[in-house]
Design a protein around this motif. Structure first.
Motif, PDB file in Angstrom:
ATOM      1  N   LEU A 234       0.758  -1.397  -0.245  1.00 42.42           N
ATOM      2  CA  LEU A 234       0.054  -0.087   0.255  1.00 42.42           C
ATOM      3  C   LEU A 234       0.370   0.702   0.401  1.00 42.42           C
ATOM      4  N   GLY A 235       0.508   2.386  -1.090  1.00 40.99           N
ATOM      5  CA  GLY A 235       1.512   2.900  -0.984  1.00 40.99           C
ATOM      6  C   GLY A 235       1.318   3.913   0.493  1.00 40.99           C
ATOM      7  N   ALA A 236       2.493   4.881   0.738  1.00 39.13           N
ATOM      8  CA  ALA A 236       2.377   6.111   1.565  1.00 39.13           C
ATOM      9  C   ALA A 236       1.211   6.501   2.106  1.00 39.13           C
ATOM     10  N   PHE A 237       1.287   7.071   0.856  1.00 41.97           N
ATOM     11  CA  PHE A 237      -0.382   8.322   0.457  1.00 41.97           C
ATOM     12  C   PHE A 237      -1.497   7.889   0.912  1.00 41.97           C
ATOM     13  N   ASP A 238      -1.245   6.378   0.539  1.00 38.99           N
ATOM     14  CA  ASP A 238      -3.195   6.149   0.749  1.00 38.99           C
ATOM     15  C   ASP A 238      -3.040   5.279   1.884  1.00 38.99           C
ATOM     16  N   THR A 239      -2.010   4.818   2.462  1.00 42.76           N
ATOM     17  CA  THR A 239      -2.399   4.699   4.097  1.00 42.76           C
ATOM     18  C   THR A 239      -2.678   5.822   4.906  1.00 42.76           C
ATOM     19  N   TRP A 240      -1.836   7.095   4.914  1.00 36.65           N
ATOM     20  CA  TRP A 240      -1.910   8.264   5.115  1.00 36.65           C
ATOM     21  C   TRP A 240      -3.028   8.659   5.383  1.00 36.65           C
ATOM     22  N   LEU A 241      -4.291   9.080   4.016  1.00 34.50           N
ATOM     23  CA  LEU A 241      -5.661   8.630   3.614  1.00 34.50           C
ATOM     24  C   LEU A 241      -6.481   7.560   4.527  1.00 34.50           C
ATOM     25  N   LEU A 242      -6.064   6.572   4.095  1.00 33.05           N
ATOM     26  CA  LEU A 242      -6.757   5.570   4.624  1.00 33.05           C
ATOM     27  C   LEU A 242      -6.827   5.458   6.515  1.00 33.05           C
ATOM     28  N   LEU A 243      -5.377   6.085   6.923  1.00 34.57           N
ATOM     29  CA  LEU A 243      -5.165   6.345   8.407  1.00 34.57           C
ATOM     30  C   LEU A 243      -5.680   7.004   9.354  1.00 34.57           C
ATOM     31  N   ARG A 244      -5.956   8.353   8.022  1.00 35.28           N
ATOM     32  CA  ARG A 244      -6.873   9.408   8.372  1.00 35.28           C
ATOM     33  C   ARG A 244      -8.486   9.130   8.503  1.00 35.28           C
ATOM     34  N   SER A 245      -8.699   8.440   7.543  1.00 31.66           N
ATOM     35  CA  SER A 245     -10.471   7.714   6.881  1.00 31.66           C
ATOM     36  C   SER A 245     -10.780   7.104   8.428  1.00 31.66           C
ATOM     37  N   LEU A 246     -10.015   6.290   9.036  1.00 34.40           N
ATOM     38  CA  LEU A 246      -9.948   5.730   9.836  1.00 34.40           C
ATOM     39  C   LEU A 246     -10.543   6.006  11.456  1.00 34.40           C
ATOM     40  N   ALA A 247     -10.370   7.180  11.166  1.00 36.22           N
ATOM     41  CA  ALA A 247     -11.408   8.019  12.412  1.00 36.22           C
ATOM     42  C   ALA A 247     -12.343   8.317  12.373  1.00 36.22           C
ATOM     43  N   GLY A 248     -12.708   7.962  11.750  1.00 32.63           N
ATOM     44  CA  GLY A 248     -14.636   8.441  11.083  1.00 32.63           C
ATOM     45  C   GLY A 248     -15.397   7.553  10.850  1.00 32.63           C
ATOM     46  N   ALA A 249     -15.045   6.020  10.961  1.00 36.41           N
ATOM     47  CA  ALA A 249     -15.297   4.630  10.464  1.00 36.41           C
ATOM     48  C   ALA A 249     -16.665   4.955  11.405  1.00 36.41           C
ATOM     49  N   GLY A 250     -16.070   4.790  12.685  1.00 39.73           N
ATOM     50  CA  GLY A 250     -17.755   4.777  13.638  1.00 39.73           C
ATOM     51  C   GLY A 250     -18.532   5.473  13.437  1.00 39.73           C
ATOM     52  N   LEU A 251     -18.357   6.556  13.518  1.00 40.24           N
ATOM     53  CA  LEU A 251     -19.511   7.487  12.831  1.00 40.24           C
ATOM     54  C   LEU A 251     -20.570   7.359  11.743  1.00 40.24           C
ATOM     55  N   ARG A 252     -19.629   7.355  10.555  1.00 36.80           N
ATOM     56  CA  ARG A 252     -20.130   6.675   9.311  1.00 36.80           C
ATOM     57  C   ARG A 252     -20.561   5.849   9.174  1.00 36.80           C
ATOM     58  N   TYR A 253     -20.351   4.454   9.640  1.00 38.68           N
ATOM     59  CA  TYR A 253     -20.283   3.615   9.324  1.00 38.68           C
ATOM     60  C   TYR A 253     -22.126   2.883  10.383  1.00 38.68           C
ATOM     61  N   GLY A 254     -22.027   3.660  11.268  1.00 36.89           N
ATOM     62  CA  GLY A 254     -23.319   3.964  12.487  1.00 36.89           C
ATOM     63  C   GLY A 254     -24.302   4.053  12.171  1.00 36.89           C
ATOM     64  N   ARG A 255     -24.208   5.570  10.592  1.00 36.11           N
ATOM     65  CA  ARG A 255     -25.225   6.029   9.795  1.00 36.11           C
ATOM     66  C   ARG A 255     -25.632   4.880   8.979  1.00 36.11           C
TER      67      ARG A 255
END
Length: 370
Positions: A234-255
């Protein structure tokens, strides 16, 4: 193993999983580590990061978070879900092995097994969610997907894990549709979890990624070696994007899950809808199993409309729906699965629920269906 108390909710867990320990003078969230030459030290035995394909700190932060969510000792990220699952199969099967793959799951996995593993002397057995238990009786490696994409049938993981363990077979579970927020296959007895992080964990429809998670050190070491040698990283930038996205996954997935439950309930009995499939509906054949092994019932709903034209009309008449074959993003999307060769009717559609307001979404579906 997991250290976050189970009393924490999904939003707290995903936020903590994506956040490094606080250190004075360090940013709250780390940036991407470029794939570039690393400075080497004189102490050659102590170096961790020497080349980006082998290791980097952004990977480690993301992998620690995913392992936390999956209840695993370790996780490894890959360039896509297919890169992750093919790495797992290459490590675990050998000429003469019997491999069971889902006959009703993601079709590319079946293609890889048939085109790349069978010619090497691996016996590939395709079994659907109901046949997998019988097929596992003679398997060395079993790959299960639950809920099954796109039919959303449910496999009893506790039962399957007991069967595999009793005869020394390895059990891999594809957790893409459920995510670790809804289901933890390792806690059900699986040996290895594989998933596409492209979907709900990233949630923004702007990257490709996959991962493997387990608590068996020797297995993870072999998988890490496979990743290193094949370069399925996994490329470094995509890794960072995924890490950024992970923080809000609980809110998104709950909705998304709440929207899925509401939509499935609304569409049940609708005159334009021939059938609705969602594990959260009491009349779903796998509902009791889903209740036993899932914390949420997922963000996918599958429906049967009259024909292909009816699916296209649904999207055309809607103000909110988009046509897309991936799922797990913030926008509600519809995919007519027969176009990809799935063994379903022409009017079979998989709906991936987004984060729109529930009332708006239900009203939009009502108007679009007529």
């Amino acid at each position: 193993m997991s250290t976050l108390p189970r009393r924490y909710g999904d939003s707290t867990r995903t936020l903590k999983a994506a956040t490094p320990p606080a250190q004075p003078g360090r940013p709250v969230a780390p940036g991407p580590v470029p794939v570039s030459a690393y400075h080497l030290s004189a102490d050659e035995s102590a170096e961790l990061d020497t080349y980006g394909r082998a290791s980097n700190p952004t990977w480690r932060q993301l992998e620690a978070g995913i392992a936390e969510l999956e209840g695993a000792a370790e996780a490894l990220v890959f360039g896509s879900g297919m890169a992750a699952v093919t790495a797992a199969l290459r490590v675990l099967v050998r000429p003469g092995s019997v491999l069971v793959v889902p006959a009703d799951g993601y079709y590319q996995v079946r293609r890889f097994a048939a085109e790349s593993l069978a010619p090497l002397g691996v016996t590939v057995v395709e079994a659907d969610h109901a046949e997998i238990f019988e097929a596992a009786e003679r398997a060395d490696v079993v790959l299960a997907e639950t809920p099954v994409n796109p039919t959303l049938d449910v496999v009893d993981l506790h039962r399957l894990a007991r069967l595999c363990r009793g005869r020394g077979a390895r059990l891999i579970v594809d957790n893409t549709a459920a995510t670790p927020l809804a289901q933890q296959p390792l806690a059900c007895g699986a040996d290895l979890v594989v998933a596409s992080a492209t979907k709900a964990l990233s949630g923004h429809s702007d990257l490709l990624g996959g991962y493997l998670a387990a608590s068996r050190g020797e297995l993870m070491a072999a998988l890490a070696r496979e990743r290193l040698l094949t370069g399925a990283v996994l490329g470094a930038f995509d890794t960072w994007l995924l890490l950024r996205s992970l923080a809000g996954a609980g809110l998104r997935y709950g909705r998304q899950c709440a929207n899925a439950q509401a939509l499935a309930t609304m569409l049940t009995g609708h005159p334009a809808v021939r059938s609705v499939r969602y594990p959260g509906l009491p009349d779903h054949p796998g509902h009791s199993v889903a209740c036993a092994q899932m914390q949420h019932f997922g963000s996918l709903v599958s429906v049967e409309l009259a024909d292909a034209a009816a699916v296209h009309a649904l999207v055309a008449r809607s103000d909110l729906l988009v046509a897309s074959t991936s799922f797990g993003g913030m926008h509600t999307s519809v995919d007519r699965r027969a176009r990809w060769g799935d063994p379903v009717g022409d009017g079979f559609a998989r709906i991936s629920l987004g984060i729109e307001d529930t009332d708006d979404l239900l009203a939009d579906f009502g108007r679009a269906l007529g």
